[in-house]
Design a protein around this motif. Sequence first.
Motif, PDB file in Angstrom:
ATOM      1  N   VAL A 151       0.845  -1.202   0.000  1.00 33.51           N
ATOM      2  CA  VAL A 151       0.000   0.000   0.000  1.00 33.51           C
ATOM      3  C   VAL A 151       0.876   1.247   0.000  1.00 33.51           C
ATOM      4  O   VAL A 151       1.980   1.243   0.564  1.00 33.51           O
ATOM      5  N   ASN A 152       0.401   2.286  -0.669  1.00 34.68           N
ATOM      6  CA  ASN A 152       1.026   3.602  -0.563  1.00 34.68           C
ATOM      7  C   ASN A 152       0.565   4.212   0.761  1.00 34.68           C
ATOM      8  O   ASN A 152      -0.584   4.655   0.888  1.00 34.68           O
ATOM      9  N   TYR A 153       1.460   4.218   1.697  1.00 40.37           N
ATOM     10  CA  TYR A 153       1.111   4.570   3.070  1.00 40.37           C
ATOM     11  C   TYR A 153       0.956   6.078   3.266  1.00 40.37           C
ATOM     12  O   TYR A 153       0.287   6.529   4.185  1.00 40.37           O
ATOM     13  N   GLY A 154       1.604   6.864   2.423  1.00 45.89           N
ATOM     14  CA  GLY A 154       1.541   8.320   2.557  1.00 45.89           C
ATOM     15  C   GLY A 154       2.842   8.947   2.099  1.00 45.89           C
ATOM     16  O   GLY A 154       3.650   8.311   1.422  1.00 45.89           O
ATOM     17  N   SER A 155       3.045  10.194   2.488  1.00 44.65           N
ATOM     18  CA  SER A 155       4.272  10.913   2.125  1.00 44.65           C
ATOM     19  C   SER A 155       4.895  11.507   3.369  1.00 44.65           C
ATOM     20  O   SER A 155       4.202  12.113   4.190  1.00 44.65           O
ATOM     21  N   ASP A 156       6.207  11.307   3.503  1.00 44.94           N
ATOM     22  CA  ASP A 156       6.919  11.959   4.608  1.00 44.94           C
ATOM     23  C   ASP A 156       7.019  13.457   4.348  1.00 44.94           C
ATOM     24  O   ASP A 156       6.862  14.276   5.242  1.00 44.94           O
ATOM     25  N   ARG A 157       7.330  13.819   3.093  1.00 45.37           N
ATOM     26  CA  ARG A 157       7.433  15.227   2.715  1.00 45.37           C
ATOM     27  C   ARG A 157       6.908  15.381   1.297  1.00 45.37           C
ATOM     28  O   ARG A 157       7.153  14.539   0.430  1.00 45.37           O
ATOM     29  N   LEU A 158       6.194  16.471   1.070  1.00 46.15           N
ATOM     30  CA  LEU A 158       5.692  16.796  -0.263  1.00 46.15           C
ATOM     31  C   LEU A 158       5.910  18.288  -0.485  1.00 46.15           C
ATOM     32  O   LEU A 158       5.407  19.114   0.273  1.00 46.15           O
ATOM     33  N   ARG A 159       6.693  18.611  -1.537  1.00 45.61           N
ATOM     34  CA  ARG A 159       7.017  20.021  -1.799  1.00 45.61           C
ATOM     35  C   ARG A 159       6.884  20.321  -3.294  1.00 45.61           C
ATOM     36  O   ARG A 159       7.006  19.430  -4.125  1.00 45.61           O
ATOM     37  N   PHE A 160       6.643  21.608  -3.594  1.00 48.08           N
ATOM     38  CA  PHE A 160       6.506  22.073  -4.969  1.00 48.08           C
ATOM     39  C   PHE A 160       7.473  23.237  -5.200  1.00 48.08           C
ATOM     40  O   PHE A 160       7.092  24.410  -5.208  1.00 48.08           O
ATOM     41  N   PRO A 161       8.770  22.937  -5.401  1.00 41.56           N
ATOM     42  CA  PRO A 161       9.790  23.995  -5.456  1.00 41.56           C
ATOM     43  C   PRO A 161       9.722  24.903  -6.687  1.00 41.56           C
ATOM     44  O   PRO A 161      10.180  26.041  -6.623  1.00 41.56           O
ATOM     45  N   ALA A 162       9.192  24.422  -7.815  1.00 37.29           N
ATOM     46  CA  ALA A 162       9.217  25.211  -9.053  1.00 37.29           C
ATOM     47  C   ALA A 162       7.918  25.003  -9.822  1.00 37.29           C
ATOM     48  O   ALA A 162       7.353  23.909  -9.804  1.00 37.29           O
ATOM     49  N   PRO A 163       7.432  26.053 -10.496  1.00 32.19           N
ATOM     50  CA  PRO A 163       6.156  25.935 -11.218  1.00 32.19           C
ATOM     51  C   PRO A 163       6.311  25.124 -12.503  1.00 32.19           C
ATOM     52  O   PRO A 163       7.403  24.983 -13.050  1.00 32.19           O
ATOM     53  N   VAL A 164       5.181  24.607 -12.968  1.00 30.79           N
ATOM     54  CA  VAL A 164       5.103  23.940 -14.266  1.00 30.79           C
ATOM     55  C   VAL A 164       4.182  24.785 -15.147  1.00 30.79           C
ATOM     56  O   VAL A 164       2.967  24.806 -14.946  1.00 30.79           O
ATOM     57  N   SER A 165       4.752  25.510 -16.084  1.00 27.39           N
ATOM     58  CA  SER A 165       3.964  26.363 -16.960  1.00 27.39           C
ATOM     59  C   SER A 165       3.163  25.520 -17.946  1.00 27.39           C
ATOM     60  O   SER A 165       3.586  24.437 -18.356  1.00 27.39           O
ATOM     61  N   ALA A 166       1.987  26.023 -18.316  1.00 26.80           N
ATOM     62  CA  ALA A 166       1.154  25.326 -19.296  1.00 26.80           C
ATOM     63  C   ALA A 166       1.957  25.071 -20.572  1.00 26.80           C
ATOM     64  O   ALA A 166       2.642  25.956 -21.068  1.00 26.80           O
ATOM     65  N   GLY A 167       1.867  23.851 -21.063  1.00 26.90           N
ATOM     66  CA  GLY A 167       2.609  23.468 -22.258  1.00 26.90           C
ATOM     67  C   GLY A 167       3.957  22.848 -21.981  1.00 26.90           C
ATOM     68  O   GLY A 167       4.625  22.395 -22.909  1.00 26.90           O
ATOM     69  N   SER A 168       4.370  22.796 -20.708  1.00 23.51           N
ATOM     70  CA  SER A 168       5.671  22.213 -20.367  1.00 23.51           C
ATOM     71  C   SER A 168       5.634  20.700 -20.504  1.00 23.51           C
ATOM     72  O   SER A 168       4.603  20.056 -20.299  1.00 23.51           O
ATOM     73  N   ARG A 169       6.779  20.136 -20.808  1.00 20.87           N
ATOM     74  CA  ARG A 169       6.959  18.682 -20.863  1.00 20.87           C
ATOM     75  C   ARG A 169       7.679  18.266 -19.574  1.00 20.87           C
ATOM     76  O   ARG A 169       8.692  18.861 -19.209  1.00 20.87           O
ATOM     77  N   ILE A 170       7.139  17.269 -18.877  1.00 21.14           N
ATOM     78  CA  ILE A 170       7.712  16.850 -17.602  1.00 21.14           C
ATOM     79  C   ILE A 170       8.192  15.401 -17.676  1.00 21.14           C
ATOM     80  O   ILE A 170       7.742  14.621 -18.507  1.00 21.14           O
ATOM     81  N   HIS A 171       9.138  15.075 -16.795  1.00 21.35           N
ATOM     82  CA  HIS A 171       9.575  13.700 -16.604  1.00 21.35           C
ATOM     83  C   HIS A 171      10.005  13.526 -15.152  1.00 21.35           C
ATOM     84  O   HIS A 171      10.037  14.490 -14.384  1.00 21.35           O
ATOM     85  N   SER A 172      10.335  12.299 -14.782  1.00 23.39           N
ATOM     86  CA  SER A 172      10.550  12.010 -13.370  1.00 23.39           C
ATOM     87  C   SER A 172      11.714  11.031 -13.191  1.00 23.39           C
ATOM     88  O   SER A 172      12.071  10.295 -14.113  1.00 23.39           O
ATOM     89  N   ARG A 173      12.289  11.052 -11.991  1.00 26.57           N
ATOM     90  CA  ARG A 173      13.280  10.059 -11.601  1.00 26.57           C
ATOM     91  C   ARG A 173      13.129   9.832 -10.098  1.00 26.57           C
ATOM     92  O   ARG A 173      12.421  10.574  -9.411  1.00 26.57           O
ATOM     93  N   ALA A 174      13.797   8.803  -9.589  1.00 27.01           N
ATOM     94  CA  ALA A 174      13.578   8.433  -8.192  1.00 27.01           C
ATOM     95  C   ALA A 174      14.815   7.801  -7.587  1.00 27.01           C
ATOM     96  O   ALA A 174      15.735   7.376  -8.302  1.00 27.01           O
ATOM     97  N   ARG A 175      14.800   7.726  -6.247  1.00 24.86           N
ATOM     98  CA  ARG A 175      15.831   6.987  -5.516  1.00 24.86           C
ATOM     99  C   ARG A 175      15.203   6.420  -4.250  1.00 24.86           C
ATOM    100  O   ARG A 175      14.216   6.970  -3.727  1.00 24.86           O
ATOM    101  N   VAL A 176      15.737   5.337  -3.786  1.00 31.01           N
ATOM    102  CA  VAL A 176      15.294   4.767  -2.510  1.00 31.01           C
ATOM    103  C   VAL A 176      16.008   5.517  -1.391  1.00 31.01           C
ATOM    104  O   VAL A 176      17.243   5.487  -1.300  1.00 31.01           O
ATOM    105  N   LYS A 177      15.242   6.169  -0.549  1.00 38.38           N
ATOM    106  CA  LYS A 177      15.836   6.975   0.522  1.00 38.38           C
ATOM    107  C   LYS A 177      16.071   6.160   1.788  1.00 38.38           C
ATOM    108  O   LYS A 177      17.070   6.357   2.488  1.00 38.38           O
ATOM    109  N   SER A 178      15.154   5.251   2.078  1.00 44.47           N
ATOM    110  CA  SER A 178      15.341   4.436   3.281  1.00 44.47           C
ATOM    111  C   SER A 178      14.482   3.178   3.203  1.00 44.47           C
ATOM    112  O   SER A 178      13.478   3.145   2.489  1.00 44.47           O
ATOM    113  N   VAL A 179      14.919   2.152   3.934  1.00 45.26           N
ATOM    114  CA  VAL A 179      14.145   0.925   4.115  1.00 45.26           C
ATOM    115  C   VAL A 179      14.222   0.578   5.599  1.00 45.26           C
ATOM    116  O   VAL A 179      15.310   0.530   6.168  1.00 45.26           O
ATOM    117  N   GLU A 180      13.059   0.352   6.227  1.00 44.45           N
ATOM    118  CA  GLU A 180      13.078   0.003   7.649  1.00 44.45           C
ATOM    119  C   GLU A 180      11.942  -0.959   7.986  1.00 44.45           C
ATOM    120  O   GLU A 180      10.878  -0.941   7.362  1.00 44.45           O
TER     121      GLU A 180
END
Length: 315
Positions: A253-282
């Motif tokens: 299950v997606n349990y939630g988010s520890d932190r959620l931030r929006f540092p920069a705007p996405v202007s209409a018409g922008s192309r977006i992509h994503s990447r990730a890393r494993v921050k912790s396992v416990e």
Amino acid sequence: MSNNKPMPAPTEISAPFWEGLKAERLLIQQCNACQHWVFYPRRHCPSCLAHDLSWREVSGNAKLYSFTVTRIATLPDFADEMPQKLAVVELDEGVRINTNLVGLEEDEIRIGMRLQPVFAEVDDKGSRLLRFTGMDSDVDSLKRLPTLAEPEAESTESTPPARRIALDDEAALQSLVSEEFSAWSNQIVVDQALINAFAELSGDDYWIHTDPERARKESPFGGTIAHGALVQVLQSRLKVPLGFEITGFTNMVNYGSDRLRFPAPVSAGSRIHSRARVKSVERVKSGTQLTLELNIHVVGNERPSVINELVILYM
């Protein structure tokens, strides 16, 4: 291509020029008194001052008078067009026009080179802008409006199989933790239609998201921007190549988010992509908790638009 870019506003004087471009015709004025060709559109001849001008069609054949290459967008809406080749061209009739060069690599551009016009479609309403390209370029391919949501071409390279890690293999799980991010995901375009649909669904129709004209005048971003929540939700359409697969669990299950931030705007018409890393396992009382830091960027922007530390619970 952004559909939220500032567009020319035809006036009573200039309207024939813009209507001509829609019909793929280049119309400029000529003085009936002295035969002087005139551009930009105006009421009188700058040569003899006569108020007797007529609109006439010309071929658009020209030579390059000067150019510059710009690599930083003047507005966020133009980020998808960088670098731009801004130019002044001189028509065979002698008038000079500010424009963009298209279909040419930087090392192909030479002062004085011969050019031909491109009536480039820039929206789904048939609006066109005048651009120029080399005499050997395929003009028809440069006229067409780029599709906003072109599917990504599948890679011809073989993708290595994901590393399978058993939930009870503690050492292997901990080896996933890293400061290094994955490769980039596929790309999608956040256009105004998508923003409007989210505004209707969420009820958040604030003008900075839904009113392009007002946003161009009053917004510090020079146009409308996507809701932060919309960009976050779009993560589900961005397929990040994590390179691993957890096995041996009953539920996830997606349990939630520890932190959620929006540092920069996405202007209409922008192309977006994503990447990730494993921050912790416990290990926790209810199972194994993996925190995956997901960063969504506008393509070409170093600063992320969304940072979401997603907590996934395996049981």
